[in-house]
Design a protein around this motif. Structure first.
Motif, short mmCIF file in Angstrom:
data_model
loop_
_atom_site.label_atom_id
_atom_site.label_comp_id
_atom_site.label_asym_id
_atom_site.label_seq_id
_atom_site.Cartn_x
_atom_site.Cartn_y
_atom_site.Cartn_z
N ASP A 1 -9.66 35.62 -23.08
CA ASP A 1 -10.69 36.47 -22.50
C ASP A 1 -10.86 36.28 -20.99
N GLY A 2 -10.20 35.27 -20.43
CA GLY A 2 -10.38 35.00 -19.01
C GLY A 2 -11.75 34.44 -18.69
N LEU A 3 -12.41 33.84 -19.68
CA LEU A 3 -13.73 33.25 -19.48
C LEU A 3 -13.61 31.73 -19.51
N PHE A 4 -14.02 31.09 -18.42
CA PHE A 4 -14.06 29.63 -18.38
C PHE A 4 -15.52 29.21 -18.51
N LEU A 5 -15.89 28.76 -19.70
CA LEU A 5 -17.29 28.47 -20.02
C LEU A 5 -17.51 26.98 -20.21
N GLY A 6 -18.78 26.59 -20.14
CA GLY A 6 -19.14 25.20 -20.37
C GLY A 6 -19.10 24.84 -21.85
N SER A 7 -19.27 23.56 -22.13
CA SER A 7 -19.14 23.07 -23.50
C SER A 7 -20.23 23.60 -24.42
N SER A 8 -21.45 23.76 -23.91
CA SER A 8 -22.52 24.27 -24.77
C SER A 8 -22.28 25.73 -25.15
N SER A 9 -21.75 26.51 -24.22
CA SER A 9 -21.39 27.90 -24.52
C SER A 9 -20.30 27.95 -25.59
N ALA A 10 -19.33 27.06 -25.45
CA ALA A 10 -18.24 27.00 -26.43
C ALA A 10 -18.77 26.64 -27.81
N CYS A 11 -19.70 25.70 -27.87
CA CYS A 11 -20.32 25.33 -29.15
C CYS A 11 -20.98 26.53 -29.81
N ASN A 12 -21.71 27.31 -29.02
CA ASN A 12 -22.39 28.49 -29.57
C ASN A 12 -21.41 29.47 -30.20
N LEU B 1 -33.28 37.06 -8.53
CA LEU B 1 -31.98 37.20 -9.19
C LEU B 1 -31.97 36.62 -10.60
N ILE B 2 -33.04 35.94 -10.97
CA ILE B 2 -33.06 35.26 -12.27
C ILE B 2 -33.43 36.24 -13.37
N GLY B 3 -32.68 36.21 -14.47
CA GLY B 3 -32.96 37.06 -15.61
C GLY B 3 -32.24 38.39 -15.55
N ASN B 4 -32.49 39.22 -16.57
CA ASN B 4 -31.83 40.53 -16.70
C ASN B 4 -30.31 40.39 -16.62
N THR B 5 -29.79 39.35 -17.23
CA THR B 5 -28.34 39.13 -17.26
C THR B 5 -27.71 40.07 -18.28
N PRO B 6 -26.45 40.44 -18.09
CA PRO B 6 -25.81 41.37 -19.02
C PRO B 6 -25.46 40.71 -20.35
N LEU B 7 -25.29 41.56 -21.35
CA LEU B 7 -24.83 41.13 -22.67
C LEU B 7 -23.36 41.51 -22.75
N VAL B 8 -22.48 40.54 -22.91
CA VAL B 8 -21.04 40.80 -22.86
C VAL B 8 -20.42 40.63 -24.24
N ARG B 9 -19.50 41.52 -24.56
CA ARG B 9 -18.76 41.44 -25.83
C ARG B 9 -17.61 40.45 -25.65
N ILE B 10 -17.51 39.49 -26.58
CA ILE B 10 -16.39 38.54 -26.56
C ILE B 10 -15.26 39.21 -27.34
N ASN B 11 -14.36 39.85 -26.61
CA ASN B 11 -13.37 40.73 -27.24
C ASN B 11 -12.47 40.01 -28.23
N SER B 12 -11.97 38.84 -27.86
CA SER B 12 -10.99 38.16 -28.73
C SER B 12 -11.62 37.82 -30.08
#
Length: 463
Positions: A389-400, A78-89
Motif C-alpha cells: 500500500d505504500g504506507l509506512f505506519l507505526g507499530s500501534s497502527s500495525a497492531c490495529n 490543523l488538528i482533527g478532521n483527518t481523512p478516512l482511508v481505505r486499506i486497499n490490500s
C-alpha cells in the motif's frame, strides 16, 4: 378387507388413528405456528431496516468541500478532521471494507494531538493554567503524547517537560528535543511498582515541585479528572484584584495525566467518534483500536448503533486482553519467574497497560472482543503495508490492522461489512525498531518477522 383395515393390521396394537377433528386441530396449529413465525420475522426485519435507514438518513454523502475563504488559526487549527482511508490490500484480500482514520496527518504526527489539545483547552478553561506565564506542562509518556503536548505547548505559550522510558525509539526523543521540550529518560517501571518510581509518578512529582527552588510564592498544580491540587506559598489573597492578577500570572506546573484525565475520553467522544460516523454515513459494522482511543470512539459509535462491534487491540505484556476475556488484569509474561527485563519489553510502543485507569474503566462495558497482537505480527503488518500500500505506519497502527483481520475471520465476514480502525502515527517515529532497514535490531530482540505472517492470517478460513 379394505385398505384402511389392512393398514391397521400393520400398525402396533397401541396405535390409534386420530379422529378427524384432532387431525384438523393439529393442522391448524402447524399453520398458525408457521404464520406467527413468518409474521414476527417480517416485523423484526422491518424494524431493523427502518433503524438502518434512520441512521443512514442522519448524514448525506457529500464531496470534500474546499473553501477559499477558510484560514485556520495556527497549528491547533490543523488538528482533527483527518481523512478516512481505505486499506486497499487488506480490503481486497478480505472482501470487506477496512477503513482507517489517518491520524498521522495531524500536525504533531499522531492521534495524541487531539488529546493534548483537549487537555490544555480544558485546563485553561478551568483557570488552572494561563499562557505566557512561564507555566510548564509535565507528562510521563512513551513518546507520542509528549510530542503532541510539546507541539501545542509551544503554540500556546507554555514550556513542556516529558518523562519517558530510556528504551523508546530514539526518533521520539529527537522530535521532543527539536520542539524545545525538556526530556528526562528513566528506566521503565510499572506505575504500581513500589521499588521504583514510574514515569507518571515522576511527572506528577516534578509538577508539584515546580518552582519550589524560588520561594517567591509560585503556585504548583497537579490536575486529574478526580481532583485538582493547588499548592501556594506566601500570603496570596485572590480576593484582592491586584493580588488576583499577580496570582494568575505566576508560573504553574501542570501534570497532564493522560490516562486519568477525562479530557482524553472527551476528545474522542466529541471529536473523533462523530467524525468517523459522518465519514461512514453511519454504515460501519465494527470499530477496532487500542486502549487510548477505544473508550471515547467506542462509546460514541455504540450510542449511535449498539450493534456495532467494538474490539480492543492489546500487545504482548499488557493485561487488558485478559481483563476483557477473563476479567483478570494479568498477563502471563509478567508472572513470577517469567518477568522480562522491563515491565513491558516489546517492540510495540504506545498501547497496552497493566493497570485500570479511568479511561479504560469507561471502555470496558462497551468492549465486545479483544485480540492480543504479537511483536512479530505487528512488524509483519508494518512491512506488508509498505510493500502493498505504500504506507509506512507505526507499530500501534500495525497492531490495529492485524486485529481487523482477526475480527473479520472470527466473525466470518466475507462481503459488504465495514471495519473502521485508527492509524495512530506513521513509521517515521519507529525507524530504529520496525523499518525494513533494521533487521539487526529485530534479530537481537529474537523476532523473525516477514510478510508471510500477515499473508497467512489473510488465507486462514473464517472461524
Amino acid at each position: 378387507m379394505d385398505l384402511q383395515q389392512w393398514i391397521l393390521t400393520l400398525l402396533p396394537s397401541w396405535f390409534k388413528i386420530p379422529s378427524r377433528p384432532m387431525i384438523r386441530h393439529v393442522i391448524y396449529g402447524i399453520f398458525l405456528g408457521f404464520s406467527l413465525s413468518l409474521v414476527s420475522t417480517s416485523i423484526a426485519l422491518f424494524f431493523q431496516r427502518r433503524k438502518q435507514e434512520r441512521i443512514a438518513a442522519q448524514f448525506e454523502p457529500r464531496p470534500i468541500e474546499l473553501r477559499s475563504d477558510e484560514v485556520l488559526k495556527g497549528v491547533t487549527g490543523l488538528i482533527g478532521n483527518t481523512p478516512l482511508v481505505r486499506i486497499n490490500s487488506l480490503s481486497n484480500a478480505l472482501g470487506i471494507e477496512i477503513l482507517a482514520k489517518a491520524e498521522f496527518l495531524n500536525p504533531g504526527g499522531s492521534v495524541k494531538d487531539r488529546v493534548a489539545l483537549r487537555m490544555i483547552d480544558d485546563a485553561e478553561r478551568e483557570g488552572l493554567i494561563h499562557p505566557h506565564t512561564g507555566s510548564r506542562i509535565f507528562e510521563g509518556t512513551v513518546g507520542s503524547t509528549g510530542i503532541s503536548i510539546a507541539t501545542i505547548a509551544r503554540a500556546r505559550g507554555y514550556d513542556a517537560t516529558i518523562i519517558m522510558p530510556d528504551d523508546v525509539a530514539q526518533e521520539k526523543v529527537q522530535a521532543l528535543l527539536s520542539l524545545g521540550a525538556e526530556v528526562q529518560r528513566v528506566r521503565p517501571a510499572s506505575i504500581v511498582d513500589k521499588k521504583q518510581v514510574g514515569i507518571y509518578n515522576i511527572a506528577r512529582q516534578r509538577a508539584l515541585e515546580f518552582g519550589k527552588e524560588e520561594p517567591c510564592s509560585r503556585p504548583h498544580l497537579v490536575s486529574s479528572s478526580s481532583s485538582t491540587v493547588v499548592v501556594l506559598t506566601g500570603d496570596d489573597d485572590d480576593t484582592d484584584p491586584l493580588k488576583h492578577e499577580q496570582f494568575v500570572l505566576k508560573p504553574r506546573g501542570y501534570f497532564a495525566d493522560q490516562f486519568e484525565n477525562l479530557s482524553n475520553f472527551n476528545a474522542h467522544f466529541e471529536g473523533t467518534g462523530p467524525e468517523i460516523w459522518r465519514q461512514t454515513n453511519g454504515r460501519l459494522n465494527a470499530f477496532v483500536s487500542g486502549a487510548g482511543t477505544i473508550a471515547g470512539i467506542g462509546r460514541y459509535v455504540k450510542s449511535m448503533n449498539e450493534d456495532v462491534v467494538v474490539a480492543l487491540t492489546d500487545p504482548e505484556g499488557s493485561g487488558l486482553y485478559n481483563k476483557v476475556k477473563h476479567d483478570v488484569m494479568f498477563d502471563s509474561r509478567e508472572s513470577e519467574g517469567t518477568k522480562r527485563r522491563h515491565q513491558v519489553d516489546t517492540v510495540v510502543e504506545g498501547i497496552g497497560i497493566n493497570r485500570l485507569t479511568k479511561n479504560i474503566e469507561l471502555a470496558l462495558p462497551i468492549i465486545d472482543d479483544a485480540f492480543r497482537i504479537t511483536d512479530a505480527e505487528a512488524v509483519s503488518m508494518s512491512r506488508y503495508l509498505v510493500q502493498n500500500d505504500g504506507l509506512f505506519l507505526g507499530s500501534s497502527s500495525a497492531c490495529n490492522l492485524v486485529a481487523c483481520i482477526k475480527l473479520a475471520k472470527k466473525m466470518g465476514w466475507k462481503e459488504g461489512q465495514t471495519i473502521v480502525t485508527v492509524l495512530c502515527d506513521s513509521g517515521n517515529r519507529h525507524y530504529s525498531k520496525v523499518s525494513l532497514a533494521n533487521d539487526e535490531y529485530l534479530a537481537k530482540a529474537g523476532i523473525s518477522a516477514d510478510m508471510s505472517i500477515v499473508e497467512g492470517l489473510l488465507l486462514q478460513p473464517p472461524a
